[in-house]
Motif scaffolding. Structure first.
Motif, mmCIF file in Angstrom:
data_model
loop_
_atom_site.group_PDB
_atom_site.id
_atom_site.type_symbol
_atom_site.label_atom_id
_atom_site.label_comp_id
_atom_site.label_asym_id
_atom_site.label_seq_id
_atom_site.Cartn_x
_atom_site.Cartn_y
_atom_site.Cartn_z
ATOM 1 N N LYS A 2 54.156 23.874 64.401
ATOM 2 C CA LYS A 2 52.802 24.469 64.946
ATOM 3 C C LYS A 2 51.583 23.619 64.466
ATOM 4 O O LYS A 2 51.261 23.681 63.131
ATOM 5 C CB LYS A 2 52.768 25.981 64.465
ATOM 6 N N ILE A 3 50.581 23.159 65.582
ATOM 7 C CA ILE A 3 49.724 22.310 64.954
ATOM 8 C C ILE A 3 48.533 23.420 64.929
ATOM 9 O O ILE A 3 47.698 23.438 63.788
ATOM 10 C CB ILE A 3 49.435 21.232 65.883
ATOM 11 N N LEU A 4 48.254 24.509 65.847
ATOM 12 C CA LEU A 4 47.094 25.149 65.906
ATOM 13 C C LEU A 4 47.482 26.836 65.494
ATOM 14 O O LEU A 4 46.506 27.453 65.510
ATOM 15 C CB LEU A 4 46.743 25.386 67.240
ATOM 16 N N GLY A 5 48.784 26.911 65.143
ATOM 17 C CA GLY A 5 49.168 28.363 64.507
ATOM 18 C C GLY A 5 48.637 28.306 63.041
ATOM 19 O O GLY A 5 48.429 27.553 62.304
ATOM 20 N N PRO A 6 49.034 29.487 62.578
ATOM 21 C CA PRO A 6 48.737 29.997 61.200
ATOM 22 C C PRO A 6 49.674 29.123 60.160
ATOM 23 O O PRO A 6 50.912 28.750 60.682
ATOM 24 C CB PRO A 6 49.344 31.345 61.255
ATOM 25 N N THR A 7 49.147 28.647 59.017
ATOM 26 C CA THR A 7 49.798 28.071 58.001
ATOM 27 C C THR A 7 50.635 28.851 57.121
ATOM 28 O O THR A 7 50.214 30.318 57.134
ATOM 29 C CB THR A 7 48.982 27.024 57.565
ATOM 30 N N ARG A 8 51.142 28.616 56.173
ATOM 31 C CA ARG A 8 51.728 29.291 55.289
ATOM 32 C C ARG A 8 50.898 29.541 54.077
ATOM 33 O O ARG A 8 51.029 30.250 53.042
ATOM 34 C CB ARG A 8 53.200 28.677 54.693
ATOM 35 N N PHE A 9 49.706 29.062 54.232
ATOM 36 C CA PHE A 9 48.731 29.043 52.996
ATOM 37 C C PHE A 9 47.734 30.175 53.672
ATOM 38 O O PHE A 9 46.766 29.830 54.622
ATOM 39 C CB PHE A 9 48.163 27.878 52.597
ATOM 40 N N PRO A 10 47.650 31.399 53.323
ATOM 41 C CA PRO A 10 46.662 32.303 53.835
ATOM 42 C C PRO A 10 45.227 31.702 53.577
ATOM 43 O O PRO A 10 44.198 32.244 54.297
ATOM 44 C CB PRO A 10 47.133 33.664 52.929
ATOM 45 N N ARG A 11 44.872 31.304 52.493
ATOM 46 C CA ARG A 11 43.364 31.096 52.235
ATOM 47 C C ARG A 11 42.826 29.807 53.374
ATOM 48 O O ARG A 11 41.715 29.872 53.619
ATOM 49 C CB ARG A 11 43.330 30.359 50.996
ATOM 50 N N VAL A 12 43.585 28.947 53.727
ATOM 51 C CA VAL A 12 43.413 27.865 54.599
ATOM 52 C C VAL A 12 43.278 28.658 55.937
ATOM 53 O O VAL A 12 42.346 28.483 56.844
ATOM 54 C CB VAL A 12 44.648 26.916 54.962
ATOM 55 N N ASN A 13 44.109 29.907 56.223
ATOM 56 C CA ASN A 13 43.795 30.587 57.631
ATOM 57 C C ASN A 13 42.627 31.258 57.497
ATOM 58 O O ASN A 13 41.896 31.290 58.436
ATOM 59 C CB ASN A 13 45.050 31.500 57.699
ATOM 60 N N GLU A 14 42.094 31.825 56.387
ATOM 61 C CA GLU A 14 40.939 32.409 56.492
ATOM 62 C C GLU A 14 39.910 31.580 56.524
ATOM 63 O O GLU A 14 38.737 31.836 57.131
ATOM 64 C CB GLU A 14 40.791 33.329 54.980
ATOM 65 N N ALA A 15 39.834 30.263 55.760
ATOM 66 C CA ALA A 15 38.602 29.371 55.761
ATOM 67 C C ALA A 15 38.660 29.038 57.146
ATOM 68 O O ALA A 15 37.450 28.717 57.841
ATOM 69 C CB ALA A 15 38.861 28.229 54.872
ATOM 70 N N ALA A 16 39.852 28.469 57.972
ATOM 71 C CA ALA A 16 39.793 28.150 59.420
ATOM 72 C C ALA A 16 39.049 29.266 60.188
ATOM 73 O O ALA A 16 38.482 29.069 61.321
ATOM 74 C CB ALA A 16 41.105 27.851 60.006
ATOM 75 N N GLY A 17 39.320 30.546 59.869
ATOM 76 C CA GLY A 17 38.971 31.587 60.607
ATOM 77 C C GLY A 17 37.390 31.926 60.542
ATOM 78 O O GLY A 17 36.667 32.404 61.528
ATOM 79 N N VAL A 18 36.680 31.267 59.243
ATOM 80 C CA VAL A 18 35.239 31.395 59.173
ATOM 81 C C VAL A 18 34.659 30.302 59.778
ATOM 82 O O VAL A 18 33.687 30.275 60.357
ATOM 83 C CB VAL A 18 35.087 31.709 57.828
ATOM 84 N N VAL A 19 35.226 29.085 59.560
ATOM 85 C CA VAL A 19 34.426 27.825 59.754
ATOM 86 C C VAL A 19 34.499 27.469 61.258
ATOM 87 O O VAL A 19 33.561 27.136 61.739
ATOM 88 C CB VAL A 19 35.162 26.495 58.993
ATOM 89 N N LEU A 20 35.642 27.725 62.015
ATOM 90 C CA LEU A 20 35.608 27.395 63.403
ATOM 91 C C LEU A 20 34.753 28.078 64.196
ATOM 92 O O LEU A 20 34.096 27.619 65.139
ATOM 93 C CB LEU A 20 36.943 27.536 63.846
ATOM 94 N N PRO A 21 34.553 29.272 64.248
ATOM 95 C CA PRO A 21 33.587 29.995 64.842
ATOM 96 C C PRO A 21 32.293 29.580 64.912
ATOM 97 O O PRO A 21 31.466 29.612 65.721
ATOM 98 C CB PRO A 21 33.837 31.361 64.546
ATOM 99 N N PHE A 22 31.705 29.224 63.594
ATOM 100 C CA PHE A 22 30.284 28.794 63.260
ATOM 101 C C PHE A 22 30.320 27.375 63.785
ATOM 102 O O PHE A 22 29.275 27.021 64.211
ATOM 103 C CB PHE A 22 30.203 28.808 61.737
#
Length: 72
Positions: A2-22
């Motif tokens: 999975k390239i665009l799916g969630p990773t096994r690292f939750p902090r990376v998922n949270e960072a992507a969830g904040v950075v990508l919309p901005f």
């Protein structure tokens, strides 16, 4: 894989969830407020202050994207 799916690292998922919309909001604002006389890669002289809502970074970004994707 999975390239665009969630990773096994939750902090990376949270960072992507904040950075990508901005980042998306930055691109939208820079495209909407594009002005051909703003400072850019292909303009030798012009105003010191950009008309773009996101400033000089947005004027350079919008100009580069418009040049790459064929907007005149």
């Amino acid at each position: 894989m999975k390239i665009l799916g969630p990773t096994r690292f939750p902090r990376v998922n949270e960072a992507a969830g904040v950075v990508l919309p901005f980042a998306g909001l930055f691109f939208v604002l820079s495209f909407i407020s594009y002005h051909p006389k703003d400072p850019s890669w292909n303009l030798a002289g012009g105003p010191i202050r950009a008309h773009n809502l996101t400033g000089k970074a947005g004027s350079y970004t919008a100009d580069l994207c418009f040049q790459l994707f064929g907007h005149t």
